[in-house]
Design a protein around this motif. Structure first.
Motif, PDB file in Angstrom:
ATOM      1  N   LEU A   9       0.816  -1.215   0.000  1.00  0.00           N
ATOM      2  CA  LEU A   9       0.000   0.000   0.000  1.00  0.00           C
ATOM      3  C   LEU A   9       0.850   1.265   0.000  1.00  0.00           C
ATOM      4  CD1 LEU A   9      -2.840  -1.103   2.429  1.00  0.00           C
ATOM      5  CD2 LEU A   9      -3.020  -0.729  -0.051  1.00  0.00           C
ATOM      6  N   ALA A  10       2.078   1.168   0.470  1.00  0.00           N
ATOM      7  CA  ALA A  10       2.981   2.323   0.483  1.00  0.00           C
ATOM      8  C   ALA A  10       3.588   2.585  -0.896  1.00  0.00           C
ATOM      9  CB  ALA A  10       4.089   2.107   1.505  1.00  0.00           C
ATOM     10  N   LYS A  11       3.479   1.611  -1.793  1.00  0.00           N
ATOM     11  CA  LYS A  11       4.003   1.757  -3.154  1.00  0.00           C
ATOM     12  C   LYS A  11       2.874   2.127  -4.105  1.00  0.00           C
ATOM     13  CE  LYS A  11       7.239  -2.078  -2.490  1.00  0.00           C
ATOM     14  NZ  LYS A  11       7.553  -3.433  -2.995  1.00  0.00           N
ATOM     15  N   GLU A  12       3.252   2.440  -5.343  1.00  0.00           N
ATOM     16  CA  GLU A  12       2.242   2.673  -6.367  1.00  0.00           C
ATOM     17  C   GLU A  12       1.513   1.371  -6.657  1.00  0.00           C
ATOM     18  OE1 GLU A  12       3.249   4.734  -9.945  1.00  0.00           O
ATOM     19  OE2 GLU A  12       4.784   5.911  -8.915  1.00  0.00           O
ATOM     20  N   LYS A  13       0.269   1.482  -7.074  1.00  0.00           N
ATOM     21  CA  LYS A  13      -0.526   0.308  -7.421  1.00  0.00           C
ATOM     22  C   LYS A  13       0.110  -0.417  -8.602  1.00  0.00           C
ATOM     23  CE  LYS A  13      -5.029  -1.166  -9.020  1.00  0.00           C
ATOM     24  NZ  LYS A  13      -6.355  -0.745  -9.493  1.00  0.00           N
ATOM     25  N   GLU A  14       0.133  -1.729  -8.505  1.00  0.00           N
ATOM     26  CA  GLU A  14       0.667  -2.558  -9.591  1.00  0.00           C
ATOM     27  C   GLU A  14      -0.458  -2.953 -10.534  1.00  0.00           C
ATOM     28  OE1 GLU A  14       3.796  -3.123  -9.975  1.00  0.00           O
ATOM     29  OE2 GLU A  14       4.689  -2.871  -8.017  1.00  0.00           O
ATOM     30  N   ASN A  15      -0.095  -3.322 -11.748  1.00  0.00           N
ATOM     31  CA  ASN A  15      -1.069  -3.804 -12.714  1.00  0.00           C
ATOM     32  C   ASN A  15      -0.547  -5.107 -13.316  1.00  0.00           C
ATOM     33  OD1 ASN A  15      -3.239  -4.028 -14.408  1.00  0.00           O
ATOM     34  ND2 ASN A  15      -2.442  -2.576 -15.912  1.00  0.00           N
ATOM     35  N   PRO A  16      -1.163  -6.229 -13.024  1.00  0.00           N
ATOM     36  CA  PRO A  16      -2.393  -6.419 -12.270  1.00  0.00           C
ATOM     37  C   PRO A  16      -2.170  -6.213 -10.776  1.00  0.00           C
ATOM     38  CG  PRO A  16      -1.481  -8.548 -12.847  1.00  0.00           C
ATOM     39  CD  PRO A  16      -0.619  -7.513 -13.508  1.00  0.00           C
ATOM     40  N   PRO A  17      -3.268  -5.949 -10.027  1.00  0.00           N
ATOM     41  CA  PRO A  17      -3.149  -5.726  -8.588  1.00  0.00           C
ATOM     42  C   PRO A  17      -2.555  -6.942  -7.872  1.00  0.00           C
ATOM     43  CG  PRO A  17      -5.339  -5.138  -9.367  1.00  0.00           C
ATOM     44  CD  PRO A  17      -4.642  -5.818 -10.494  1.00  0.00           C
ATOM     45  N   ILE A  18      -1.753  -6.677  -6.851  1.00  0.00           N
ATOM     46  CA  ILE A  18      -1.167  -7.735  -6.026  1.00  0.00           C
ATOM     47  C   ILE A  18      -2.272  -8.418  -5.229  1.00  0.00           C
ATOM     48  CG2 ILE A  18       0.415  -8.236  -4.110  1.00  0.00           C
ATOM     49  CD1 ILE A  18       1.861  -7.455  -6.676  1.00  0.00           C
ATOM     50  N   ARG A  19      -2.174  -9.743  -5.142  1.00  0.00           N
ATOM     51  CA  ARG A  19      -3.104 -10.538  -4.337  1.00  0.00           C
ATOM     52  C   ARG A  19      -2.292 -11.431  -3.402  1.00  0.00           C
ATOM     53  NH1 ARG A  19      -6.388 -14.260  -7.742  1.00  0.00           N
ATOM     54  NH2 ARG A  19      -7.640 -14.378  -5.877  1.00  0.00           N
ATOM     55  N   ILE A  20      -2.843 -11.696  -2.232  1.00  0.00           N
ATOM     56  CA  ILE A  20      -2.281 -12.676  -1.310  1.00  0.00           C
ATOM     57  C   ILE A  20      -3.375 -13.694  -1.039  1.00  0.00           C
ATOM     58  CG2 ILE A  20      -1.319 -13.101   0.989  1.00  0.00           C
ATOM     59  CD1 ILE A  20      -0.195 -10.223   0.875  1.00  0.00           C
ATOM     60  N   VAL A  21      -3.058 -14.963  -1.287  1.00  0.00           N
ATOM     61  CA  VAL A  21      -4.020 -16.056  -1.165  1.00  0.00           C
ATOM     62  C   VAL A  21      -3.441 -17.097  -0.218  1.00  0.00           C
ATOM     63  CG1 VAL A  21      -5.320 -17.804  -2.441  1.00  0.00           C
ATOM     64  CG2 VAL A  21      -4.734 -15.636  -3.551  1.00  0.00           C
ATOM     65  N   SER A  22      -4.263 -17.591   0.701  1.00  0.00           N
ATOM     66  CA  SER A  22      -3.788 -18.662   1.587  1.00  0.00           C
ATOM     67  C   SER A  22      -4.211 -20.012   1.028  1.00  0.00           C
ATOM     68  CB  SER A  22      -4.317 -18.484   3.010  1.00  0.00           C
ATOM     69  OG  SER A  22      -5.702 -18.724   3.072  1.00  0.00           O
ATOM     70  N   TYR A  23      -3.396 -21.017   1.312  1.00  0.00           N
ATOM     71  CA  TYR A  23      -3.650 -22.397   0.905  1.00  0.00           C
ATOM     72  C   TYR A  23      -3.189 -23.317   2.025  1.00  0.00           C
ATOM     73  CZ  TYR A  23      -3.917 -20.776  -3.966  1.00  0.00           C
ATOM     74  OH  TYR A  23      -4.258 -20.137  -5.136  1.00  0.00           O
ATOM     75  N   GLN A  24      -3.608 -24.550   1.948  1.00  0.00           N
ATOM     76  CA  GLN A  24      -3.011 -25.627   2.734  1.00  0.00           C
ATOM     77  C   GLN A  24      -2.047 -26.335   1.788  1.00  0.00           C
ATOM     78  OE1 GLN A  24      -3.453 -26.414   6.133  1.00  0.00           O
ATOM     79  NE2 GLN A  24      -4.281 -24.346   5.939  1.00  0.00           N
ATOM     80  N   TYR A  25      -0.836 -26.543   2.259  1.00  0.00           N
ATOM     81  CA  TYR A  25       0.196 -27.177   1.431  1.00  0.00           C
ATOM     82  C   TYR A  25       1.185 -27.871   2.357  1.00  0.00           C
ATOM     83  CZ  TYR A  25       4.255 -27.461  -1.724  1.00  0.00           C
ATOM     84  OH  TYR A  25       5.332 -27.882  -2.463  1.00  0.00           O
ATOM     85  N   GLN A  26       1.403 -29.129   2.130  1.00  0.00           N
ATOM     86  CA  GLN A  26       2.314 -29.938   2.932  1.00  0.00           C
ATOM     87  C   GLN A  26       2.008 -29.823   4.428  1.00  0.00           C
ATOM     88  OE1 GLN A  26       6.312 -28.849   1.684  1.00  0.00           O
ATOM     89  NE2 GLN A  26       6.173 -30.213  -0.081  1.00  0.00           N
TER      90      GLN A  26
END
Length: 85
Positions: A9-26
């Motif tokens: 949020l402190a940086k300029e918006k990226e294109n495409p927008p940044i996403r953070i997704v949670s998963y179950q893995y190992q």
């Protein structure tokens, strides 16, 4: 992840927008952070925010090769955050 979100949020918006997704893995909850654009690695973090690998991206699109089975074995996808700007 809160620190990573605030950093985005402190940086300029990226294109495409940044996403953070949670998963179950190992057997653990992990967080997948998208890359802003072309040929850049995505990042996979453990619950403490430590980098596990780059599952995809880069010139080949195959990441850094350290978690090749991530796409096949991830489950329980949940959007944690997407840049709203």
């Amino acid at each position: 992840m809160d620190d990573k979100i605030q950093a985005h949020l402190a940086k300029e918006k990226e294109n495409p927008p940044i996403r953070i997704v949670s998963y179950q893995y190992q057997g653990q909850t992990v967080y997948y952070e998208t890359a802003p654009c072309c040929d850049q690695f995505t990042t996979l973090y453990d619950e403490k925010g430590n980098v596990l690998c780059a599952p995809d991206g880069g010139i080949t699109g195959r990441g850094d090769g350290k978690c090749r089975d991530f796409e096949k074995n991830r489950t329980a996808e949940k959007l944690v955050w997407q840049d709203p700007r």
